[in-house]
Scaffold this motif. Structure first.
Motif, short mmCIF file in Angstrom:
data_model
loop_
_atom_site.label_atom_id
_atom_site.label_comp_id
_atom_site.label_asym_id
_atom_site.label_seq_id
_atom_site.Cartn_x
_atom_site.Cartn_y
_atom_site.Cartn_z
N TYR A 28 -6.91 -3.47 7.62
CA TYR A 28 -7.23 -4.12 8.58
C TYR A 28 -8.83 -4.57 8.50
O TYR A 28 -9.34 -5.33 9.18
N SER B 38 0.84 -1.06 0.04
CA SER B 38 0.14 -0.15 -0.05
C SER B 38 0.83 1.31 -0.09
O SER B 38 0.47 2.35 -0.39
N ASP B 39 2.01 1.17 0.52
CA ASP B 39 3.14 2.06 0.46
C ASP B 39 3.30 2.83 -0.86
O ASP B 39 3.39 4.06 -0.91
N THR C 273 -4.63 -4.32 1.35
CA THR C 273 -3.30 -4.84 1.11
C THR C 273 -3.38 -6.30 1.32
O THR C 273 -4.41 -7.00 1.94
N ASN D 164 -4.87 2.24 12.64
CA ASN D 164 -3.80 1.76 13.47
C ASN D 164 -3.43 2.92 14.13
O ASN D 164 -3.00 4.19 13.48
N CYS E 159 -7.90 6.05 8.25
CA CYS E 159 -7.57 4.71 8.38
C CYS E 159 -8.60 4.00 9.22
O CYS E 159 -9.02 4.32 10.50
N TYR F 44 -1.38 5.58 11.27
CA TYR F 44 -0.22 5.21 10.60
C TYR F 44 0.59 6.03 10.23
O TYR F 44 0.55 7.24 9.66
N ASP G 7 -8.03 4.13 4.33
CA ASP G 7 -7.18 3.00 4.27
C ASP G 7 -7.49 1.62 5.06
O ASP G 7 -7.96 1.80 6.44
N ARG H 255 4.71 -7.97 -0.57
CA ARG H 255 4.94 -6.54 -0.92
C ARG H 255 3.70 -6.57 -2.06
O ARG H 255 3.85 -6.17 -3.14
N SER I 186 -0.79 -7.65 3.27
CA SER I 186 0.12 -7.92 4.16
C SER I 186 -0.40 -8.54 5.35
O SER I 186 0.25 -8.84 6.26
N LYS I 187 -1.61 -8.25 5.72
CA LYS I 187 -2.23 -8.45 7.12
C LYS I 187 -2.97 -9.77 6.96
O LYS I 187 -2.45 -10.93 7.17
C1 LIG Z 1 0.27 -2.67 7.80
C2 LIG Z 1 -0.59 -1.33 7.10
C3 LIG Z 1 -0.58 -1.08 5.72
C4 LIG Z 1 0.38 -2.12 4.90
O1 LIG Z 1 1.07 -1.67 4.29
P1 LIG Z 1 1.72 -2.38 3.05
O2 LIG Z 1 2.84 -1.49 2.30
O3 LIG Z 1 0.89 -2.82 2.20
O4 LIG Z 1 2.61 -3.68 3.63
C5 LIG Z 1 -1.12 -0.34 5.31
N1 LIG Z 1 -1.77 0.67 6.01
C6 LIG Z 1 -1.84 0.55 7.52
C7 LIG Z 1 -2.71 1.49 8.13
C8 LIG Z 1 -1.30 -0.41 8.19
O5 LIG Z 1 -1.00 -0.93 9.27
#
Ligand SMILES: *Cc1c(COP(=O)(O)O)cnc(C)c1O
Length: 343
Positions: free
Chosen positions: A177, A75-76, A201, A149, A145, A101, A174, A212, A203-204
């Motif tokens: 989660y 997502s970054d 994402t 987070n 978000c 975040y 965002d 990534r 990632s979670k």
């Molecule tokens: C973990 C997280 C992400 C994930 O970022 P990636 O780059 O996709 O790993 C995005 N936004 C928030 C708020 C997060 O906590």
């Protein structure tokens, strides 16, 4: 919202790089157009710059049109692209909730864009008036978000809708989660609000942080801008294939998510009984924010015992708070055993 006037002038005028795969899109038997090696198949070939196969699967899964999807290197990548497309350095600003975040601020600083904050209410929820109050005519993006987070709560949809109606720039939600929230995604509002961008994402919940892979969902006009500015081959073939395989295994992912959700409630119940714990906040995510009697002391004691959590105690509204990820049953039990020994 007038998208045209929201975009930076240099991006509006940008003629994007046209790669070999853009200039010829049919099927051929001999490809000698991209200076690729003929050896080491299939890695010799550049990946699909538009990730069509992957987006078709994602489109079914997320109920979003193919041309409303961007995929990137986490997502970054989407967060950074939003700054580069919309925010004129030293002129424009963004508004974000606080606490949230950290990447929204880091990317603002890298892009030399002013970062304004609107604190959450005491209950960690948002108040659309309070956020609008911080905006001015140079505000391009409002960062939300949900679940947030590090606070862990799902934000009030009615307040987000107010912002989508009142604000003339982009409202980014965002949803890293969202799969742990047992609530509906904001993607259902994409057909109604052209200024909405939703981030998700792998990632979670998808347990693939190492790969990534992040997604942005928005109008096709906004996605066109992402495509214009991103690196042509931003997602490699290994990652594209990996995610296609994960989508086939999505029942297993659903199972992981339910396990995490049931572990979360058990974890919270036990945490509330631990002596150094002052308050356990509700969570719609795969982590729990916990207020301690003395967070720094507890954090250091845990590190001594080989357990590491996130110390959030120096963050607005999070005095003496630790953020604890919900792990496996064994990891959580180990954590609780160590925590209960701290005096
Ligand atoms: C973990 C997280 C992400 C994930 O970022 P990636 O780059 O996709 O790993 C995005 N936004 C928030 C708020 C997060 O906590």
């Amino acid at each position: 919202m007038d998208l045209e006037s929201l975009v930076r002038k240099n991006i509006r005028q940008l003629k994007p790089y046209s790669c070999a795969r853009d200039e010829f899109q049919g099927k051929a038997s001999v490809y000698l157009d991209a200076n690729e090696s003929p050896y080491n198949q299939p890695y010799n070939r550049y990946p699909d710059p538009h990730q069509i196969k992957l987006k078709e699967k994602l489109s079914d899964l997320k109920e979003v049109p193919v041309d409303g999807i961007f995929v990137g290197n986490g997502s970054d990548e989407a967060i950074d692209l939003l700054y580069r497309i919309f925010c004129e350095p030293e002129v424009d600003n963004v508004v974000a909730i606080e606490p949230t975040y950290g990447m929204y601020k880091v990317c603002a600083d890298i892009n030399n864009v002013a970062y304004r904050t609107a604190p959450l209410n005491e209950d960690f929820d948002i108040d659309a008036y309070r956020i609008m109050d911080v905006t001015n005519q140079n505000t391009k993006i409002i960062w939300l978000c949900s679940p947030n987070n590090p606070t862990g709560n799902f934000l009030k949809v009615a307040e987000i809708i107010k912002l989508l109606k009142w604000f003339r720039g982009l409202v980014v939600v965002d949803e890293a989660y969202i799969d742990f929230a047992e609530k509906e995604s904001m993607t259902r509002f994409l057909p109604i609000f052209s200024n909405l961008v939703v981030l998700q994402t792998f990632s979670k919940a998808w347990a693939s942080a190492g790969v990534r892979m992040g997604m942005a969902f928005a109008s096709s006009e906004i996605i066109d801008l992402f495509n214009k500015v991103k690196y042509p081959y931003n997602v490699n073939i290994l990652s594209q294939q990996y995610v296609l395989d994960m989508i086939e295994k999505r029942e297993e992912v659903t199972d992981w998510v339910s396990r995490t959700i049931s572990e979360r409630s058990k974890f919270m119940r036990v945490l509330k009984k631990v002596s150094v714990v002052k308050e356990v906040y509700p969570s719609d995510a795969n982590f729990i924010l916990v207020k301690m009697d003395d967070a720094n002391y507890v954090y250091n004691e845990l590190v001594e015992r080989g357990v590491v959590v996130r110390n959030r105690s120096n963050i607005v509204l999070c005095d003496d708070c630790l953020r604890i990820t919900v792990g496996s049953r064994e990891e959580n039990a180990e954590f609780l055993k160590e925590l209960s020994q701290i005096r």
